[in-house]
Design a protein around this motif. Structure first.
Motif, PDB file in Angstrom:
ATOM      1  N   ALA A 240      -2.725   1.183   0.172  1.00 42.61           N
ATOM      2  CA  ALA A 240      -1.458   1.754  -0.310  1.00 42.61           C
ATOM      3  C   ALA A 240      -1.655   3.180  -0.804  1.00 42.61           C
ATOM      4  CB  ALA A 240      -0.882   0.867  -1.416  1.00 42.61           C
ATOM      5  N   ARG A 241      -2.746   3.431  -1.517  1.00 43.18           N
ATOM      6  CA  ARG A 241      -3.020   4.784  -2.011  1.00 43.18           C
ATOM      7  C   ARG A 241      -3.236   5.755  -0.854  1.00 43.18           C
ATOM      8  NH1 ARG A 241      -6.667   8.195  -2.143  1.00 43.18           N
ATOM      9  NH2 ARG A 241      -8.272   6.806  -1.345  1.00 43.18           N
ATOM     10  N   MET A 242      -3.996   5.328   0.154  1.00 45.14           N
ATOM     11  CA  MET A 242      -4.241   6.202   1.306  1.00 45.14           C
ATOM     12  C   MET A 242      -2.947   6.515   2.052  1.00 45.14           C
ATOM     13  SD  MET A 242      -7.928   5.022   2.877  1.00 45.14           S
ATOM     14  CE  MET A 242      -7.589   3.281   2.972  1.00 45.14           C
ATOM     15  N   ALA A 243      -2.078   5.510   2.217  1.00 47.80           N
ATOM     16  CA  ALA A 243      -0.798   5.736   2.897  1.00 47.80           C
ATOM     17  C   ALA A 243       0.059   6.723   2.101  1.00 47.80           C
ATOM     18  CB  ALA A 243      -0.062   4.418   3.091  1.00 47.80           C
ATOM     19  N   HIS A 244       0.070   6.557   0.793  1.00 47.22           N
ATOM     20  CA  HIS A 244       0.817   7.476  -0.076  1.00 47.22           C
ATOM     21  C   HIS A 244       0.277   8.892   0.037  1.00 47.22           C
ATOM     22  CE1 HIS A 244       1.427   9.611  -3.917  1.00 47.22           C
ATOM     23  NE2 HIS A 244       2.649   9.122  -3.800  1.00 47.22           N
ATOM     24  N   ASP A 245      -1.041   9.038  -0.076  1.00 46.16           N
ATOM     25  CA  ASP A 245      -1.660  10.368  -0.035  1.00 46.16           C
ATOM     26  C   ASP A 245      -1.468  11.048   1.316  1.00 46.16           C
ATOM     27  OD1 ASP A 245      -2.475   9.856  -2.623  1.00 46.16           O
ATOM     28  OD2 ASP A 245      -4.605   9.617  -2.119  1.00 46.16           O
ATOM     29  N   ALA A 246      -1.544  10.269   2.389  1.00 46.82           N
ATOM     30  CA  ALA A 246      -1.414  10.834   3.737  1.00 46.82           C
ATOM     31  C   ALA A 246       0.045  10.927   4.194  1.00 46.82           C
ATOM     32  CB  ALA A 246      -2.218  10.001   4.740  1.00 46.82           C
ATOM     33  N   LYS A 247       0.945  10.323   3.426  1.00 44.32           N
ATOM     34  CA  LYS A 247       2.375  10.316   3.743  1.00 44.32           C
ATOM     35  C   LYS A 247       2.636   9.742   5.142  1.00 44.32           C
ATOM     36  CE  LYS A 247       3.490  14.133   0.653  1.00 44.32           C
ATOM     37  NZ  LYS A 247       2.365  13.875  -0.204  1.00 44.32           N
ATOM     38  N   LEU A 248       2.024   8.582   5.389  1.00 41.94           N
ATOM     39  CA  LEU A 248       2.245   7.901   6.663  1.00 41.94           C
ATOM     40  C   LEU A 248       2.154   6.398   6.485  1.00 41.94           C
ATOM     41  CD1 LEU A 248      -0.803   6.946   7.657  1.00 41.94           C
ATOM     42  CD2 LEU A 248      -0.918   9.273   8.462  1.00 41.94           C
ATOM     43  N   ILE A 249       2.499   5.679   7.532  1.00 48.76           N
ATOM     44  CA  ILE A 249       2.403   4.224   7.538  1.00 48.76           C
ATOM     45  C   ILE A 249       0.992   3.855   7.988  1.00 48.76           C
ATOM     46  CG2 ILE A 249       3.254   2.101   8.626  1.00 48.76           C
ATOM     47  CD1 ILE A 249       5.938   3.697   9.080  1.00 48.76           C
ATOM     48  N   ILE A 250       0.358   2.955   7.239  1.00 46.58           N
ATOM     49  CA  ILE A 250      -0.962   2.448   7.617  1.00 46.58           C
ATOM     50  C   ILE A 250      -0.860   0.936   7.746  1.00 46.58           C
ATOM     51  CG2 ILE A 250      -3.357   2.103   6.907  1.00 46.58           C
ATOM     52  CD1 ILE A 250      -3.244   4.776   5.470  1.00 46.58           C
ATOM     53  N   LEU A 251      -1.348   0.417   8.870  1.00 47.14           N
ATOM     54  CA  LEU A 251      -1.423  -1.024   9.112  1.00 47.14           C
ATOM     55  C   LEU A 251      -2.900  -1.339   9.351  1.00 47.14           C
ATOM     56  CD1 LEU A 251       1.118   0.252  11.103  1.00 47.14           C
ATOM     57  CD2 LEU A 251       1.747  -2.122  10.798  1.00 47.14           C
ATOM     58  N   ALA A 252      -3.511  -2.096   8.449  1.00 49.22           N
ATOM     59  CA  ALA A 252      -4.952  -2.333   8.521  1.00 49.22           C
ATOM     60  C   ALA A 252      -5.271  -3.808   8.311  1.00 49.22           C
ATOM     61  CB  ALA A 252      -5.671  -1.474   7.479  1.00 49.22           C
ATOM     62  N   GLY A 253      -6.190  -4.330   9.133  1.00 53.51           N
ATOM     63  CA  GLY A 253      -6.530  -5.741   9.112  1.00 53.51           C
ATOM     64  C   GLY A 253      -7.654  -6.086   8.165  1.00 53.51           C
ATOM     65  N   MET A 254      -7.505  -7.244   7.519  1.00 60.54           N
ATOM     66  CA  MET A 254      -8.513  -7.661   6.546  1.00 60.54           C
ATOM     67  C   MET A 254      -8.518  -9.175   6.394  1.00 60.54           C
ATOM     68  SD  MET A 254      -6.468  -6.668   3.034  1.00 60.54           S
ATOM     69  CE  MET A 254      -7.509  -7.589   1.914  1.00 60.54           C
ATOM     70  N   ILE A 255      -9.634  -9.687   5.907  1.00 58.09           N
ATOM     71  CA  ILE A 255      -9.670 -11.067   5.437  1.00 58.09           C
ATOM     72  C   ILE A 255      -9.023 -11.016   4.057  1.00 58.09           C
ATOM     73  CG2 ILE A 255     -11.140 -12.956   4.653  1.00 58.09           C
ATOM     74  CD1 ILE A 255     -13.229 -11.982   6.730  1.00 58.09           C
ATOM     75  N   GLU A 256      -7.961 -11.768   3.881  1.00 57.64           N
ATOM     76  CA  GLU A 256      -7.273 -11.774   2.593  1.00 57.64           C
ATOM     77  C   GLU A 256      -7.668 -13.029   1.822  1.00 57.64           C
ATOM     78  OE1 GLU A 256      -2.825 -11.380   0.671  1.00 57.64           O
ATOM     79  OE2 GLU A 256      -3.046 -12.217   2.676  1.00 57.64           O
ATOM     80  N   ILE A 257      -8.218 -12.818   0.660  1.00 56.47           N
ATOM     81  CA  ILE A 257      -8.618 -13.910  -0.222  1.00 56.47           C
ATOM     82  C   ILE A 257      -7.485 -14.128  -1.229  1.00 56.47           C
ATOM     83  CG2 ILE A 257     -10.335 -14.718  -1.883  1.00 56.47           C
ATOM     84  CD1 ILE A 257     -11.475 -14.256   0.961  1.00 56.47           C
ATOM     85  N   LEU A 258      -7.018 -15.354  -1.323  1.00 54.63           N
ATOM     86  CA  LEU A 258      -5.980 -15.696  -2.291  1.00 54.63           C
ATOM     87  C   LEU A 258      -6.575 -16.583  -3.377  1.00 54.63           C
ATOM     88  CD1 LEU A 258      -3.017 -16.375   0.156  1.00 54.63           C
ATOM     89  CD2 LEU A 258      -3.533 -14.296  -1.099  1.00 54.63           C
ATOM     90  N   GLN A 259      -5.795 -16.849  -4.387  1.00 57.14           N
ATOM     91  CA  GLN A 259      -6.239 -17.657  -5.524  1.00 57.14           C
ATOM     92  C   GLN A 259      -6.778 -19.015  -5.080  1.00 57.14           C
ATOM     93  OE1 GLN A 259      -5.925 -15.782  -8.272  1.00 57.14           O
ATOM     94  NE2 GLN A 259      -6.824 -17.297  -9.607  1.00 57.14           N
TER      95      GLN A 259
END
Length: 158
Positions: free
Chosen positions: A38-57
């Motif tokens: 989110a910070r990188m998208a804000h700083d670059a002023k663009l949409i970023i879609l990036a894949g990750m393993i998401e760990i939930l509770q």
């Protein structure tokens, strides 16, 4: 002129793995990754879609794609249709989401999901004008991957 969106491959941040994905990183690191995108998208002023393993509770991890724009995190898409080997290690998502940013309505189909045309139909009916389809293609040689991509693109080989 610059790009308005950057799409990264499925599981681009963590790397594609079937072997103990829950041990790649922990819940706190998973959350930190989302906020960094989110910070990188804000700083670059663009949409970023990036894949990750998401760990939930609780439960097994998800194959997810973070979606962020200039104003922050738009959401996280969790893969709804897992391939047979993925079903043993990951949890399926339960929502087909459409994201809105900069006048665009878009969504994702992660790799194996592109085998189900009904997903594209539902996303279109929900207002998606652009469908991003990131793949990981963890197996095979370059020739096999090319044949697979040509099938996805409905292109006949010369």
């Amino acid at each position: 002129r610059s790009a308005g969106a950057v799409l990264f491959a499925e599981l681009s941040i963590s790397g594609y793995t079937i072997e103990e994905p829950e041990k790649v990183y922990d819940l706190a690191q998973s959350q930190e990754i989302l906020w960094e995108i989110a910070r990188m998208a804000h700083d670059a002023k663009l949409i970023i879609l990036a894949g990750m393993i998401e760990i939930l509770q609780e439960g097994r991890p998800h194959i997810s794609h973070a979606v962020a724009g200039p104003d922050g995190l738009l959401g996280v898409y969790r893969k709804t249709h897992l391939s047979p080997p993925e079903k043993e290690k990951y949890s399926e998502g339960n929502r087909l989401e459409v994201f809105h940013e900069a006048g665009l309505a878009f969504s994702l189909e992660l790799c194996y999901e592109s085998h189900f045309p009904e997903i594209s139909t539902v996303l279109s009916l929900k207002g998606a004008e652009i469908l991003f389809m990131p793949h990981a293609s963890p197996r095979g040689n370059p020739e096999g991957k090319m044949k697979s991509w040509l099938r996805h693109l409905f292109v006949e080989e010369a």
